[in-house]
Design a protein around this motif. Structure first.
Motif: not given
Length: 260
Positions: A208-230
């Protein structure tokens, strides 16, 4: 999977804004945010150091207006404080057995048995240390691992921890990741709160990606592309409706927004 805890439409000052979160059995939930304060408040909910100003929390599907220590204990949810929970003058074994399911305070007097139980338990997870030495002899890296293992000895179903920049670095973060993975194989769930990229996200069931105290985005079973975003924190392009600032990395030192 059975739900352990769910926060629904939670508000706390300007740090959590209509925020929702759920954690299930046998799951690793990784939450990343630029705002350490938002993550810290979220962690403090699970030690009752802070209470929600608005919202509902559900434990095993039962709603509560606030989080109570006895409810946390009953649902076997433990927040890891990375050494703050230890008594420096007590031995490693005494600290590990204190309030655990394996041995309560009354068993502390059976010193040899306690030492053996703790030593064997720590060795199972690659820690071969003198369990009779006072806790203050342990370095910070050892205390971090001991904190997590102590929560496991308390038969925690869900362990909540903050993987912030001052928590562990370099190979130590890899060791923490390995330890979490081993405990997860024992059916322990984790809620990982990270104020910058941490390698543990690579073993997460959900991110889950949190910004300004809000849940901006959530991924289930994340892959390499998500890890790069993080790792690169380039989600600003997908959340332009929420803010106009441009982030050049995990920390933009020119950003002076007081919410961080």
């Amino acid at each position: 999977m059975k739900e352990i805890v769910r926060l629904q439409n939670v508000f706390y000052e300007d740090l959590l804004n209509d925020y929702s979160l759920s954690a299930f059995e046998n799951e690793i939930v990784y939450i990343q945010s630029l705002s350490y304060r938002s993550l810290h408040v979220l962690a403090e909910f699970f030690s009752c150091d802070k209470q929600m100003q608005k919202g509902t929390v559900f434990f095993s599907g039962i709603p509560y207006e606030n989080i109570d220590p006895m409810v946390l204990k009953h649902n076997r949810i433990v927040r890891v404080s990375f050494g703050e929970e230890f008594v420096d003058n007590l031995s490693v074994a005494e600290n590990m057995m204190m309030n655990s399911e394996t041995g309560q305070w009354k068993k502390l007097f059976n010193k040899n048995q306690n030492n053996r139980i703790v030593k064997e338990y720590l060795q199972e997870y690659g820690m071969d240390i003198d369990v009779e030495m006072p806790m203050w002899h342990c370095n910070n890296a050892q205390k971090r691992k001991l904190s997590i293992l102590r929560a496991a000895m308390m038969h925690a179903k869900l362990i909540v921890l903050e993987a912030t920049s001052h928590t562990d670095e370099g190979y130590q973060s890899e060791e923490i990741t390995g330890l979490i993975q081993k405990l997860h194989e024992k059916n322990i769930s984790f809620l990982i709160l990270a104020s910058r990229y941490h390698p543990v996200c690579r073993i997460a069931s959900r991110i889950q990606y949190l910004r300004y105290g809000m849940n901006i985005k959530e991924w289930i079973s994340p892959d390499e592309s998500v890890f790069e975003l993080m790792q690169e924190d380039i989600l600003s392009s997908s959340s332009n409706s929420i803010h106009k600032k441009v982030f050049t990395g995990l920390y933009d030192y020119q950003w002076t927004d007081e919410k961080n």
